[in-house]
Design a protein around this motif. Structure first.
Motif, PDB file in Angstrom:
ATOM      1  N   CYS A  77      39.614  40.190  31.332  1.00 55.58           N
ATOM      2  CA  CYS A  77      39.611  40.897  32.623  1.00 55.58           C
ATOM      3  C   CYS A  77      38.752  40.172  33.649  1.00 55.58           C
ATOM      4  O   CYS A  77      37.714  39.600  33.297  1.00 55.58           O
ATOM      5  CB  CYS A  77      39.074  42.310  32.401  1.00 55.58           C
ATOM      6  SG  CYS A  77      39.008  43.328  33.885  1.00 55.58           S
ATOM      7  N   CYS A 115      51.578  48.628  26.934  1.00 53.45           N
ATOM      8  CA  CYS A 115      52.053  47.545  27.802  1.00 53.45           C
ATOM      9  C   CYS A 115      52.069  46.209  27.055  1.00 53.45           C
ATOM     10  O   CYS A 115      51.297  46.000  26.107  1.00 53.45           O
ATOM     11  CB  CYS A 115      51.197  47.444  29.063  1.00 53.45           C
ATOM     12  SG  CYS A 115      49.794  46.353  28.895  1.00 53.45           S
ATOM     13  N   ILE A 118      48.707  44.144  26.503  1.00 53.17           N
ATOM     14  CA  ILE A 118      47.814  44.562  25.415  1.00 53.17           C
ATOM     15  C   ILE A 118      48.435  44.178  24.066  1.00 53.17           C
ATOM     16  O   ILE A 118      47.756  43.631  23.187  1.00 53.17           O
ATOM     17  CB  ILE A 118      47.562  46.089  25.478  1.00 53.17           C
ATOM     18  CG1 ILE A 118      46.863  46.452  26.791  1.00 53.17           C
ATOM     19  CG2 ILE A 118      46.740  46.558  24.279  1.00 53.17           C
ATOM     20  CD1 ILE A 118      46.712  47.945  27.046  1.00 53.17           C
ATOM     21  N   THR A 144      38.843  49.704  31.147  1.00 52.30           N
ATOM     22  CA  THR A 144      39.599  49.757  32.405  1.00 52.30           C
ATOM     23  C   THR A 144      40.693  50.807  32.250  1.00 52.30           C
ATOM     24  O   THR A 144      40.433  51.988  32.351  1.00 52.30           O
ATOM     25  CB  THR A 144      40.150  48.361  32.763  1.00 52.30           C
ATOM     26  OG1 THR A 144      40.683  47.755  31.583  1.00 52.30           O
ATOM     27  CG2 THR A 144      39.065  47.474  33.334  1.00 52.30           C
ATOM     28  N   CYS A 145      41.934  50.362  31.929  1.00 46.42           N
ATOM     29  CA  CYS A 145      42.994  51.360  31.752  1.00 46.42           C
ATOM     30  C   CYS A 145      42.837  52.040  30.380  1.00 46.42           C
ATOM     31  O   CYS A 145      42.146  51.522  29.494  1.00 46.42           O
ATOM     32  CB  CYS A 145      44.359  50.694  31.865  1.00 46.42           C
ATOM     33  SG  CYS A 145      44.643  49.460  30.588  1.00 46.42           S
ATOM     34  N   LYS A 148      43.862  49.757  27.354  1.00 47.07           N
ATOM     35  CA  LYS A 148      42.890  48.751  26.922  1.00 47.07           C
ATOM     36  C   LYS A 148      41.709  49.409  26.223  1.00 47.07           C
ATOM     37  O   LYS A 148      41.275  48.973  25.163  1.00 47.07           O
ATOM     38  CB  LYS A 148      42.392  47.960  28.129  1.00 47.07           C
ATOM     39  CG  LYS A 148      43.191  46.686  28.440  1.00 47.07           C
ATOM     40  CD  LYS A 148      42.512  46.000  29.600  1.00 47.07           C
ATOM     41  CE  LYS A 148      42.966  44.601  29.823  1.00 47.07           C
ATOM     42  NZ  LYS A 148      42.252  43.990  30.960  1.00 47.07           N
ATOM     43  N   PRO A 286      48.674  41.506  36.421  1.00 47.49           N
ATOM     44  CA  PRO A 286      48.407  40.075  36.264  1.00 47.49           C
ATOM     45  C   PRO A 286      49.479  39.382  35.422  1.00 47.49           C
ATOM     46  O   PRO A 286      50.098  40.016  34.566  1.00 47.49           O
ATOM     47  CB  PRO A 286      47.063  40.031  35.535  1.00 47.49           C
ATOM     48  CG  PRO A 286      46.634  41.423  35.300  1.00 47.49           C
ATOM     49  CD  PRO A 286      47.690  42.361  35.738  1.00 47.49           C
ATOM     50  N   CYS A 311      45.417  39.954  39.748  1.00 47.99           N
ATOM     51  CA  CYS A 311      44.154  39.415  39.223  1.00 47.99           C
ATOM     52  C   CYS A 311      44.295  37.940  38.888  1.00 47.99           C
ATOM     53  O   CYS A 311      43.305  37.213  38.896  1.00 47.99           O
ATOM     54  CB  CYS A 311      43.695  40.213  38.004  1.00 47.99           C
ATOM     55  SG  CYS A 311      43.012  41.780  38.551  1.00 47.99           S
ATOM     56  N   CYS A 344      41.354  46.885  41.526  1.00 49.60           N
ATOM     57  CA  CYS A 344      42.275  47.121  40.400  1.00 49.60           C
ATOM     58  C   CYS A 344      42.810  48.557  40.487  1.00 49.60           C
ATOM     59  O   CYS A 344      42.105  49.466  40.947  1.00 49.60           O
ATOM     60  CB  CYS A 344      41.499  46.930  39.099  1.00 49.60           C
ATOM     61  SG  CYS A 344      42.410  47.420  37.630  1.00 49.60           S
ATOM     62  N   CYS A 377      52.597  50.360  31.923  1.00 43.92           N
ATOM     63  CA  CYS A 377      51.296  50.213  32.597  1.00 43.92           C
ATOM     64  C   CYS A 377      51.165  51.338  33.608  1.00 43.92           C
ATOM     65  O   CYS A 377      51.651  51.247  34.735  1.00 43.92           O
ATOM     66  CB  CYS A 377      51.207  48.858  33.313  1.00 43.92           C
ATOM     67  SG  CYS A 377      49.773  48.803  34.422  1.00 43.92           S
ATOM     68  N   TYR A 380      49.371  50.651  37.388  1.00 43.86           N
ATOM     69  CA  TYR A 380      50.148  49.915  38.397  1.00 43.86           C
ATOM     70  C   TYR A 380      51.498  50.557  38.688  1.00 43.86           C
ATOM     71  O   TYR A 380      51.968  50.539  39.824  1.00 43.86           O
ATOM     72  CB  TYR A 380      50.279  48.426  38.009  1.00 43.86           C
ATOM     73  CG  TYR A 380      48.987  47.706  38.315  1.00 43.86           C
ATOM     74  CD1 TYR A 380      48.724  47.201  39.578  1.00 43.86           C
ATOM     75  CD2 TYR A 380      47.987  47.611  37.361  1.00 43.86           C
ATOM     76  CE1 TYR A 380      47.521  46.600  39.889  1.00 43.86           C
ATOM     77  CE2 TYR A 380      46.771  47.018  37.648  1.00 43.86           C
ATOM     78  CZ  TYR A 380      46.538  46.505  38.916  1.00 43.86           C
ATOM     79  OH  TYR A 380      45.331  45.927  39.226  1.00 43.86           O
TER      80      TYR A 380
HETATM   81  S1  BJ8 Z   1      40.839  44.113  36.955  1.00 48.32           S
HETATM   82  S2  BJ8 Z   1      44.404  44.479  36.528  1.00 48.32           S
HETATM   83  S3  BJ8 Z   1      42.511  42.111  34.672  1.00 48.32           S
HETATM   84  S4  BJ8 Z   1      42.152  45.651  34.059  1.00 48.32           S
HETATM   85  S5  BJ8 Z   1      48.954  45.720  32.584  1.00 48.32           S
HETATM   86  S6  BJ8 Z   1      46.257  46.151  30.353  1.00 48.32           S
HETATM   87  S7  BJ8 Z   1      46.141  47.666  33.625  1.00 48.32           S
HETATM   88  S8  BJ8 Z   1      48.323  48.852  31.105  1.00 48.32           S
HETATM   89  S9  BJ8 Z   1      45.417  44.025  33.066  1.00 48.32           S
HETATM   90 FE1  BJ8 Z   1      43.687  44.076  34.448  1.00 48.32          FE
HETATM   91 FE2  BJ8 Z   1      41.063  43.803  34.759  1.00 48.32          FE
HETATM   92 FE3  BJ8 Z   1      42.447  45.552  36.258  1.00 48.32          FE
HETATM   93 FE4  BJ8 Z   1      42.720  42.988  36.660  1.00 48.32          FE
HETATM   94 FE5  BJ8 Z   1      46.251  48.090  31.425  1.00 48.32          FE
HETATM   95 FE6  BJ8 Z   1      48.293  47.767  33.037  1.00 48.32          FE
HETATM   96 FE7  BJ8 Z   1      48.387  46.699  30.655  1.00 48.32          FE
HETATM   97 FE8  BJ8 Z   1      46.670  45.785  32.523  1.00 48.32          FE
END
Ligand code: BJ8
Length: 425
Positions: A77, A115, A118, A144-145, A148, A286, A311, A344, A377, A380
């Motif tokens: 990330c 997703c 992952i 984050t999500c 993850k 990304p 990203c 994000c 995801c 997004y």
């Molecule tokens: S700052 S975008 S790199 S978390 S695509 S794993 S969000 S379910 S990648 Fe990310 Fe850091 Fe945010 Fe950037 Fe989850 Fe969506 Fe899968 Fe994602």
């Protein structure tokens, strides 16, 4: 390459047979997509070389760094501050997550509706095909999500030294305090792990090194405002992808060299596509190596990509870290300020991202926006509705795409994208 580095991969514990398959697919995909492009800048030869050696020379360099006691830290990330890692004399590398691998095994550990990004990170681990993952002394996950943060609970059973960073979800004073506290905790963890205390001098130097990489990417992005665009979106994406695992100084020099060449192209009005080719801004999830599917479809459907709100693109690389502080504390504050601006989709609400997409549309003289959401995801995909609404209110043509890493939907995507491009002409 394979014969020369076989011993090294075996030492890292890779499954050589499976790795051969991966390298074969990667090489073929790269040749088909990248080497078939016309009018590429000469400076892209460097990135062709980097890609041909992505599991070779770069891994050898990292092993050499390890031999002299330098730690390698892997991340998934852009919230993981490279400045802190470099200041502790360690190296940060982005970990593989751009292709499907060992999916049957992955789906024994993760639900099917996770997703692709992952699932891919698990596939590379379970299939034993990612030298970066195997070489890393410490792996940093982040809350984050939802996908993850729950997946890291399982990844912790598969890798040694998984460190999980908590991250805010709201852009409030409390959110900023959490980020600051977490960066402080991360700094202490990295110092403890490397045995090196970060000093004002080492942190300043690290900030300048990372800023130099970002400035080179900003320069490259600015050149894409020109019509005709002097570089394809595919090539610019590759530079943004290599940002995450190349040697920082060499990367900066190589991108600046391409920019020198592109400046001449712009002066001479030389482009990769003709003038007035419809210009697309991509926005969304990304795209890690070798996830080139969507850009490839777009640029073989009569359009050129002129920016990535992603990203692996401008969301990750924009904003420099202020290096004017004199103490570690002042510079940690500056690092917090810089990363707290990353918009994000895990943040709620997230109006800054909507503004940024509109700004990029104007800045890069785009004709339309393609929003890229990975299947499953939630952040997004949910936000793509708000993005579409905000852009439509400004009469900006928008197409929402939801896809994964598979190739089954190529035909359907091409039909939709060709129709969208036609509409922009
Ligand atoms: S700052 S975008 S790199 S978390 S695509 S794993 S969000 S379910 S990648 Fe990310 Fe850091 Fe945010 Fe950037 Fe989850 Fe969506 Fe899968 Fe994602």
């Amino acid at each position: 390459m394979s014969e020369v580095y076989r011993f090294m991969w075996a030492e890292l514990g890779l499954d050589l047979e499976a790795h051969d398959v991966l390298i074969g697919v990667l090489g073929k995909t790269y040749r088909d997509i990248y080497l078939s492009q016309e009018k590429r800048p000469e400076g892209m030869n460097y990135f062709d070389f980097v890609m041909s050696e992505v599991h070779g020379l770069r891994i050898k360099e990292l092993l050499e760094e390890k031999q002299i006691g330098r730690k390698i830290i892997g991340s998934y990330c852009v919230f993981v501050p490279e400045e802190i890692v470099l200041a502790a004399n360690a190296t940060l590398v982005g970990l593989c997550s751009g292709a499907d691998f060992a999916m049957e095994e992955v789906e024994r550990l993760l639900p099917r509706n996770t997703c692709a990004l992952i699932k891919s990170s698990f596939g590379f681990k379970l299939g034993k095909v990612c030298p970066y993952l195997e070489i890393a002394d410490m792996i940093v996950g982040e809350n984050t999500c939802d996908g993850k943060k729950k997946a890291y609970e399982s990844l912790g059973n598969l890798v040694e030294n998984l460190y999980v960073m908590d991250l805010p979800q709201v852009k409030s004073d409390q959110g900023r305090s959490l980020l600051k506290a977490e960066f402080g905790r991360f700094r202490a963890a990295v110092e403890g792990f490397t045995g090196i205390t970060i000093t004002a001098e080492s942190l300043k130097q690290a900030i300048q090194t990372v800023n130099a990489k970002r400035k080179a990417i900003h320069r490259l992005s600015a050149l894409r405002k020109a019509d005709p665009s002097p570089i394809s979106g595919l090539d610019a994406l590759l530079a943004n992808q290599v940002f995450f695992y190349d040697n920082p100084a060499r990367f900066t020099e190589s991108v600046n060299k391409i920019c020198d060449e592109l400046e001449k192209r712009v002066e001479e009005k030389q482009g990769v596509f003709n003038e007035k080719t419809p210009r697309i801004l991509i926005s969304g999830c990304p795209m890690a190596v070798p996830n080139w599917k969507l850009p490839w479809i777009i640029e073989t459907s009569g359009a050129v990509i002129v920016g990535e709100e992603s990203c692996v693109g401008e969301r990750g690389a924009r904003n420099l870290t202020d290096d004017s502080g004199n103490t570690v504390e002042e510079m940690m504050e500056a690092i917090t300020n810089r990363y707290f601006k990353v918009d994000c989709a895990i943040f709620t609400p997230n109006p800054d991202r909507l503004d940024h997409i509109s700004d990029m549309f104007e800045t890069y003289n785009a004709d339309g926006v393609i929003h890229y959401g990975l299947q499953f995801c939630q952040p997004y995909l949910m936000e793509s509705m708000a993005v579409e609404k905000a852009l439509e209110e400004k009469n900006i043509p928008t197409l929402r795409i939801e896809t994964d890493y598979g190739m089954e939907d190529m035909g359907q995507l091409k039909t939709r994208i060709e129709a969208f491009v036609e509409q922009l002409k």
